[in-house]
Design a protein around this motif. Structure first.
Motif, short mmCIF file in Angstrom:
data_model
loop_
_atom_site.label_atom_id
_atom_site.label_comp_id
_atom_site.label_asym_id
_atom_site.label_seq_id
_atom_site.Cartn_x
_atom_site.Cartn_y
_atom_site.Cartn_z
N ARG A 412 0.85 -1.28 0.02
CA ARG A 412 0.05 0.05 0.02
C ARG A 412 0.80 1.35 -0.11
NH1 ARG A 412 -2.41 3.99 2.87
NH2 ARG A 412 -4.88 4.16 2.44
N GLU A 413 1.97 1.21 0.81
CA GLU A 413 2.67 2.53 0.87
C GLU A 413 3.48 2.82 -0.32
OE1 GLU A 413 5.00 3.20 4.60
OE2 GLU A 413 3.23 1.96 5.64
N VAL A 414 3.97 1.60 -0.90
CA VAL A 414 4.97 1.62 -2.10
C VAL A 414 4.06 2.32 -3.28
CG1 VAL A 414 5.90 0.29 -4.12
CG2 VAL A 414 6.47 -0.19 -1.70
N ILE A 415 2.69 1.76 -3.47
CA ILE A 415 1.70 2.47 -4.36
C ILE A 415 1.53 3.64 -4.19
CG2 ILE A 415 -0.42 1.97 -5.42
CD1 ILE A 415 -0.47 -0.92 -4.89
N ASN A 416 1.43 3.93 -3.04
CA ASN A 416 0.71 5.45 -2.62
C ASN A 416 2.24 6.55 -3.14
OD1 ASN A 416 -0.92 7.48 -1.77
ND2 ASN A 416 -0.01 7.27 0.23
N LYS A 417 3.27 5.93 -2.59
CA LYS A 417 4.54 6.82 -3.19
C LYS A 417 4.65 6.87 -4.51
CE LYS A 417 9.64 6.93 -3.11
NZ LYS A 417 9.75 8.20 -2.79
N VAL A 418 4.46 5.99 -5.32
CA VAL A 418 4.75 5.99 -6.70
C VAL A 418 3.64 7.01 -7.20
CG1 VAL A 418 4.84 4.96 -8.93
CG2 VAL A 418 5.99 3.95 -7.01
N LEU A 419 2.48 6.91 -7.13
CA LEU A 419 0.91 7.74 -7.37
C LEU A 419 1.61 9.20 -7.00
CD1 LEU A 419 -2.01 5.90 -5.98
CD2 LEU A 419 -1.67 6.60 -8.26
N ARG A 420 2.15 9.50 -5.92
CA ARG A 420 2.74 10.89 -5.37
C ARG A 420 3.59 11.35 -6.54
NH1 ARG A 420 2.69 9.19 -0.21
NH2 ARG A 420 4.97 9.54 -0.23
N LEU A 421 4.65 10.37 -6.65
CA LEU A 421 5.67 10.96 -7.54
C LEU A 421 5.15 10.94 -8.98
CD1 LEU A 421 8.55 8.48 -6.38
CD2 LEU A 421 8.49 10.83 -6.13
N LYS A 422 4.26 10.37 -9.54
CA LYS A 422 3.77 10.46 -10.72
C LYS A 422 2.64 11.33 -10.95
CE LYS A 422 7.14 8.11 -12.34
NZ LYS A 422 8.04 8.73 -13.28
N SER A 423 2.41 12.26 -9.84
CA SER A 423 1.15 12.97 -9.95
C SER A 423 -0.24 12.51 -10.26
CB SER A 423 1.56 14.18 -10.84
OG SER A 423 2.70 14.80 -10.43
N GLY A 424 -0.55 11.21 -9.76
CA GLY A 424 -1.77 10.55 -9.82
C GLY A 424 -1.93 9.93 -11.19
N ASN A 425 -0.90 10.06 -12.13
CA ASN A 425 -1.05 9.39 -13.49
C ASN A 425 -0.96 7.97 -13.37
OD1 ASN A 425 0.00 8.16 -16.12
ND2 ASN A 425 -0.16 10.38 -16.65
N LEU A 426 -2.00 7.29 -13.66
CA LEU A 426 -2.22 5.80 -13.48
C LEU A 426 -1.37 4.99 -14.51
CD1 LEU A 426 -6.04 5.43 -12.56
CD2 LEU A 426 -3.94 6.03 -10.97
N THR A 427 -1.29 5.11 -15.58
CA THR A 427 -0.30 4.45 -16.77
C THR A 427 1.14 4.79 -16.25
OG1 THR A 427 -2.16 5.30 -18.31
CG2 THR A 427 0.15 4.63 -19.06
N HIS A 428 1.81 5.94 -15.82
CA HIS A 428 2.91 5.82 -15.52
C HIS A 428 3.19 5.20 -14.15
CE1 HIS A 428 3.63 9.82 -17.65
NE2 HIS A 428 3.65 8.97 -18.57
N THR A 429 2.31 5.20 -13.15
CA THR A 429 2.49 4.51 -11.90
C THR A 429 2.26 3.03 -12.13
OG1 THR A 429 1.14 6.14 -10.82
CG2 THR A 429 1.27 4.04 -9.72
#
Length: 449
Positions: A412-429
């Motif tokens: 959960r924390e890894v997914i949340n971090k990457v979501l923030r790094l990619k500004s919520g872009n789901l494809t990039h995440t």
């Protein structure tokens, strides 16, 4: 061997002017002096000038120039072959970089030694007379302004530019500050049928409401108290070429009406004048605001918006094209190492990764400033992750401190971090996590992210 070359020196201080003149007259054919840039038009029309030496902070309204950059634009318009050398304070690096980008041949510290100025001037005189010989190695030639990218998003932007540039269509460029809107405008001009004509850039946010009309349309002598001379507006200056109105969203609603009239009639009337002058311009505009929302809020004219946006080009922020960061870093490193006469620095791979994990709210401009600052302050032969993060005020948060080691909590924390790094872009995440979009969606629902 006879002396060659005509050199124009502009300097308001009489003693400094005489000193520079005496220094150069034994080496070149003719030294022409001027105390103010107001004398430049008469001089350049009466003489072939090979090299112009002038301070960055020169002022004069009579040819619509209020800074060294405007003087430079004027000189390159009337004599594209002239080499313009600026004397800049050693503490004013930003001015040095700016004039080099705008087309100056070189910059020299205004605390120069006489041999340095003589050598620089002679090298440019020699180049002009030999038409094509390379400059001596110590002179920095700024790279041609171009797009540096690897991403498909920027590839699509360049494709659009290539399609629209040969036309005469008005173009509206949208994008956040620092994304390169002026670079797009310049590229449109360079690829257009007007590429051999002047390109005038106007920052609409740099002038208050009372000055912008004067800047755009000019004024007639005596039209108001301080109007001692006729002033040519930017639209008249751009006649035959391209005018770029940056931050058009800052234009006051009252001035919008006059701008619309100018665009519809293709003629301009100076303040205090009753006579209109025809103009032939290509218009490119840019803004970081939503003009459609401004129209809804009655802050921007609908009819003007339709005049501006025959074609719209939207620039993606740097956070949405992080694959461009390595090539941009390489480009700026080469550029600033050359400008500041340093060996080409290497950059650690971990430093690149650190930069790719940063959101860059200032976009490409912020990245450029970070690299410039790092080159200036670098002591070794490479830039480390620690140095770069510190100088850029980038928080190095590559490592995650987990609240627990339960695998579901970790995921959960890894997914949340990457979501923030990619500004919520789901494809990039999903790409970074090595998941399909469907798998990512399932986890988002599972962890209520």
């Amino acid at each position: 061997m006879g002396k060659s070359g005509n050199v124009l020196v502009v300097e308001k201080d009489k003693n400094v002017l005489q000193w520079i003149e005496g220094m150069l007259k034994d080496y070149v054919k003719k030294v022409i002096t001027a105390k103010t840039p107001c004398q430049i038009p008469k001089i350049v029309h009466a003489n072939i000038v090979d090299v112009v030496v002038l301070p960055f902070s020169c002022n004069g309204d009579c040819i619509d120039i209020e800074s060294g950059v405007r003087v430079l634009h004027y000189l390159l318009k009337v004599n594209p072959d002239a080499k313009v050398v600026f004397l800049v304070s050693p503490n004013d690096l930003s001015s040095a970089v700016k004039v080099m980008k705008e087309g100056a041949a070189d910059v020299i510290s205004n605390r120069f030694e006489h041999k340095e100025l003589i050598n620089r001037v002679l090298s440019f005189v020699k180049e002009t007379s030999s038409k094509g010989k390379e400059l001596s190695h110590h002179i920095f030639i700024p790279p041609k302004r171009e797009f540096i990218y690897h991403s498909e998003k920027m590839r699509e932007v360049v494709r659009t530019i290539d399609k629209v540039a040969p036309s005469e269509a008005n173009v509206l460029i949208l994008g956040e500050n620092g994304t390169g809107k002026e670079l797009v405008a310049n590229s449109i001009h360079q690829k257009s049928k007007r590429s051999d004509k002047i390109f005038i850039s106007v920052d609409m946010g740099a002038f208050n409401e009372s000055l912008i009309e004067n800047e755009l349309f000019g004024h007639k002598k005596g039209s108001y108290t301080d109007a001692r001379n006729d002033k040519v507006g930017r639209f008249e200056m751009a006649d035959g070429g391209t005018i770029f109105l940056d931050e058009i969203g800052n234009l006051d609603i009252a001035v919008q009406a006059k701008l619309l009239t100018v665009l519809e009639k293709r003629e301009v009337t100076r303040i205090g004048d009753n006579t209109s002058k025809p103009i032939d311009i290509r218009l490119v505009s840019a803004t970081n605001k939503s003009l459609h929302k401004m129209v809804d809020d009655s802050e921007f004219r609908t009819d003007l918006l339709y005049r501006l946006n025959t074609v719209e080009i939207e620039l993606p922020p740097l956070r949405d094209r992080q694959e461009d960061i390595p090539v941009l870093v390489s480009y700026f490193l080469s550029m600033y190492c050359a400008l500041y006469r340093k060996p080409l620095l290497k950059i650690e791979k971990s430093a690149i990764t650190c930069m790719q994990n940063y959101d860059w709210p200032g976009n490409v401009r912020e990245l450029q400033h970070v690299i410039e600052k790092s080159v200036i302050l670098a002591e070794g032969d490479r830039l480390t992750k620690e140095e770069l993060c510190q100088r850029a005020h980038i928080k190095d948060d590559d490592e995650i401190s987990f609240s627990s080691y339960n695998l579901e909590d970790v995921e959960r924390e890894v997914i949340n971090k990457v979501l923030r790094l990619k500004s919520g872009n789901l494809t990039h995440t999903a790409d970074v996590l090595g998941l399909t979009r469907a798998s990512l969606y399932r986890r988002l629902r599972k962890y209520q992210l």
